[in-house]
Design a protein around this motif. Sequence first.
Motif, PDB file in Angstrom:
ATOM      1  N   ALA A   1      -9.954 -30.592  34.625  1.00 47.08           N
ATOM      2  CA  ALA A   1      -8.923 -30.594  33.588  1.00 47.08           C
ATOM      3  C   ALA A   1      -9.191 -29.415  32.662  1.00 47.08           C
ATOM      4  CB  ALA A   1      -8.945 -31.892  32.801  1.00 47.08           C
ATOM      5  N   ILE A   2      -8.195 -28.568  32.522  1.00 45.69           N
ATOM      6  CA  ILE A   2      -8.284 -27.425  31.624  1.00 45.69           C
ATOM      7  C   ILE A   2      -7.409 -27.748  30.424  1.00 45.69           C
ATOM      8  CG2 ILE A   2      -7.819 -24.963  31.358  1.00 45.69           C
ATOM      9  CD1 ILE A   2      -8.348 -24.823  34.462  1.00 45.69           C
ATOM     10  N   ILE A   3      -8.039 -27.916  29.275  1.00 49.95           N
ATOM     11  CA  ILE A   3      -7.366 -28.346  28.053  1.00 49.95           C
ATOM     12  C   ILE A   3      -7.070 -27.113  27.197  1.00 49.95           C
ATOM     13  CG2 ILE A   3      -7.474 -29.913  26.079  1.00 49.95           C
ATOM     14  CD1 ILE A   3      -7.837 -31.247  28.910  1.00 49.95           C
ATOM     15  N   THR A   4      -5.826 -27.006  26.755  1.00 49.80           N
ATOM     16  CA  THR A   4      -5.412 -25.863  25.932  1.00 49.80           C
ATOM     17  C   THR A   4      -4.944 -26.351  24.563  1.00 49.80           C
ATOM     18  OG1 THR A   4      -3.122 -25.908  26.673  1.00 49.80           O
ATOM     19  CG2 THR A   4      -4.673 -24.620  28.002  1.00 49.80           C
ATOM     20  N   ASN A   5      -4.803 -25.422  23.638  1.00 48.65           N
ATOM     21  CA  ASN A   5      -4.334 -25.770  22.292  1.00 48.65           C
ATOM     22  C   ASN A   5      -2.838 -26.068  22.253  1.00 48.65           C
ATOM     23  OD1 ASN A   5      -6.780 -25.650  20.901  1.00 48.65           O
ATOM     24  ND2 ASN A   5      -6.644 -23.436  20.714  1.00 48.65           N
ATOM     25  N   THR A   6      -2.067 -25.439  23.143  1.00 46.45           N
ATOM     26  CA  THR A   6      -0.612 -25.617  23.109  1.00 46.45           C
ATOM     27  C   THR A   6      -0.061 -25.901  24.502  1.00 46.45           C
ATOM     28  OG1 THR A   6      -0.103 -23.290  23.517  1.00 46.45           O
ATOM     29  CG2 THR A   6      -0.419 -23.956  21.193  1.00 46.45           C
ATOM     30  N   ARG A   7       1.129 -26.510  24.533  1.00 47.03           N
ATOM     31  CA  ARG A   7       1.815 -26.765  25.801  1.00 47.03           C
ATOM     32  C   ARG A   7       2.188 -25.454  26.488  1.00 47.03           C
ATOM     33  NH1 ARG A   7       5.363 -31.249  22.980  1.00 47.03           N
ATOM     34  NH2 ARG A   7       4.012 -33.045  23.351  1.00 47.03           N
ATOM     35  N   ALA A   8       2.619 -24.481  25.694  1.00 45.50           N
ATOM     36  CA  ALA A   8       3.018 -23.195  26.264  1.00 45.50           C
ATOM     37  C   ALA A   8       1.844 -22.544  26.998  1.00 45.50           C
ATOM     38  CB  ALA A   8       3.554 -22.270  25.174  1.00 45.50           C
ATOM     39  N   ARG A   9       0.677 -22.590  26.420  1.00 41.84           N
ATOM     40  CA  ARG A   9      -0.520 -22.013  27.056  1.00 41.84           C
ATOM     41  C   ARG A   9      -0.863 -22.774  28.328  1.00 41.84           C
ATOM     42  NH1 ARG A   9      -4.256 -18.228  28.120  1.00 41.84           N
ATOM     43  NH2 ARG A   9      -6.400 -18.819  27.748  1.00 41.84           N
ATOM     44  N   ALA A  10      -0.798 -24.091  28.297  1.00 43.33           N
ATOM     45  CA  ALA A  10      -1.082 -24.896  29.488  1.00 43.33           C
ATOM     46  C   ALA A  10      -0.124 -24.529  30.611  1.00 43.33           C
ATOM     47  CB  ALA A  10      -0.990 -26.380  29.169  1.00 43.33           C
ATOM     48  N   GLU A  11       1.153 -24.435  30.297  1.00 44.35           N
ATOM     49  CA  GLU A  11       2.156 -24.117  31.311  1.00 44.35           C
ATOM     50  C   GLU A  11       1.969 -22.697  31.834  1.00 44.35           C
ATOM     51  OE1 GLU A  11       4.967 -24.679  34.069  1.00 44.35           O
ATOM     52  OE2 GLU A  11       4.051 -26.218  32.805  1.00 44.35           O
TER      53      GLU A  11
ATOM     54  N   TYR B   1      -6.574 -29.091  40.009  1.00 42.38           N
ATOM     55  CA  TYR B   1      -6.714 -28.411  38.723  1.00 42.38           C
ATOM     56  C   TYR B   1      -5.549 -28.786  37.820  1.00 42.38           C
ATOM     57  CZ  TYR B   1     -10.448 -25.860  40.900  1.00 42.38           C
ATOM     58  OH  TYR B   1     -11.628 -25.548  41.528  1.00 42.38           O
ATOM     59  N   HIS B   2      -5.875 -29.415  36.715  1.00 41.24           N
ATOM     60  CA  HIS B   2      -4.862 -29.917  35.787  1.00 41.24           C
ATOM     61  C   HIS B   2      -4.917 -29.112  34.498  1.00 41.24           C
ATOM     62  CE1 HIS B   2      -4.606 -33.309  38.517  1.00 41.24           C
ATOM     63  NE2 HIS B   2      -5.920 -33.321  38.497  1.00 41.24           N
ATOM     64  N   PHE B   3      -3.757 -28.667  34.053  1.00 38.10           N
ATOM     65  CA  PHE B   3      -3.637 -27.902  32.809  1.00 38.10           C
ATOM     66  C   PHE B   3      -2.878 -28.784  31.831  1.00 38.10           C
ATOM     67  CE2 PHE B   3      -4.019 -25.056  36.349  1.00 38.10           C
ATOM     68  CZ  PHE B   3      -4.910 -24.095  35.912  1.00 38.10           C
ATOM     69  N   ILE B   4      -3.506 -29.108  30.711  1.00 34.74           N
ATOM     70  CA  ILE B   4      -2.886 -30.034  29.768  1.00 34.74           C
ATOM     71  C   ILE B   4      -3.157 -29.583  28.334  1.00 34.74           C
ATOM     72  CG2 ILE B   4      -4.875 -31.603  29.838  1.00 34.74           C
ATOM     73  CD1 ILE B   4      -2.807 -33.912  29.593  1.00 34.74           C
ATOM     74  N   ALA B   5      -2.142 -29.692  27.512  1.00 39.22           N
ATOM     75  CA  ALA B   5      -2.281 -29.334  26.097  1.00 39.22           C
ATOM     76  C   ALA B   5      -3.028 -30.438  25.354  1.00 39.22           C
ATOM     77  CB  ALA B   5      -0.908 -29.130  25.468  1.00 39.22           C
ATOM     78  N   LEU B   6      -3.795 -30.047  24.365  1.00 37.33           N
ATOM     79  CA  LEU B   6      -4.564 -31.002  23.579  1.00 37.33           C
ATOM     80  C   LEU B   6      -3.671 -32.098  23.015  1.00 37.33           C
ATOM     81  CD1 LEU B   6      -7.349 -31.720  22.470  1.00 37.33           C
ATOM     82  CD2 LEU B   6      -6.873 -30.219  20.529  1.00 37.33           C
ATOM     83  N   GLU B   7      -2.467 -31.738  22.575  1.00 40.01           N
ATOM     84  CA  GLU B   7      -1.569 -32.729  21.985  1.00 40.01           C
ATOM     85  C   GLU B   7      -1.085 -33.758  23.019  1.00 40.01           C
ATOM     86  OE1 GLU B   7       2.462 -30.963  20.983  1.00 40.01           O
ATOM     87  OE2 GLU B   7       1.386 -29.180  21.648  1.00 40.01           O
ATOM     88  N   ASP B   8      -1.167 -33.432  24.294  1.00 39.22           N
ATOM     89  CA  ASP B   8      -0.738 -34.340  25.351  1.00 39.22           C
ATOM     90  C   ASP B   8      -1.907 -35.063  26.016  1.00 39.22           C
ATOM     91  OD1 ASP B   8       1.921 -33.542  24.991  1.00 39.22           O
ATOM     92  OD2 ASP B   8       1.659 -31.839  26.357  1.00 39.22           O
ATOM     93  N   LEU B   9      -3.114 -34.811  25.542  1.00 40.24           N
ATOM     94  CA  LEU B   9      -4.304 -35.349  26.176  1.00 40.24           C
ATOM     95  C   LEU B   9      -4.480 -36.837  25.867  1.00 40.24           C
ATOM     96  CD1 LEU B   9      -6.811 -34.760  27.854  1.00 40.24           C
ATOM     97  CD2 LEU B   9      -7.986 -34.167  25.737  1.00 40.24           C
ATOM     98  N   THR B  10      -4.266 -37.636  26.883  1.00 43.38           N
ATOM     99  CA  THR B  10      -4.518 -39.081  26.811  1.00 43.38           C
ATOM    100  C   THR B  10      -5.127 -39.490  28.147  1.00 43.38           C
ATOM    101  OG1 THR B  10      -2.376 -39.692  27.736  1.00 43.38           O
ATOM    102  CG2 THR B  10      -2.509 -39.481  25.320  1.00 43.38           C
TER     103      THR B  10
END
Length: 82
Positions: free
Chosen positions: A34-44, A62-71
């Motif tokens: 899981a690669i966690i990013t600060n924003t959705r745009a960066r994850a995408e 490999y999963h790209f997910i924004a911190l705000e969506d991390l659950t």
Amino acid sequence: MAHTRIALKIKAYAAYHQQQRHIAKFGMNYFQVAIITNTRARAENLKVELHRGMSAAQQRAYHFIALEDLTIEALAAGIAKP
């Protein structure tokens, strides 16, 4: 972290998987990252750019997910056996 550095890490994970070191060390047949990013745009953006060079099985691992969506639910929804 720069795209190029993340790409290098993914190559290293791929080599680790190819050498089956995860089986020897942890006794598991596959792993996911899981690669966690600060924003959705960066994850995408990372997902689009880095998935290009991956096989379908690698893309599922490999999963790209924004911190705000991390659950836990979001991570579990993306987990699939390769």
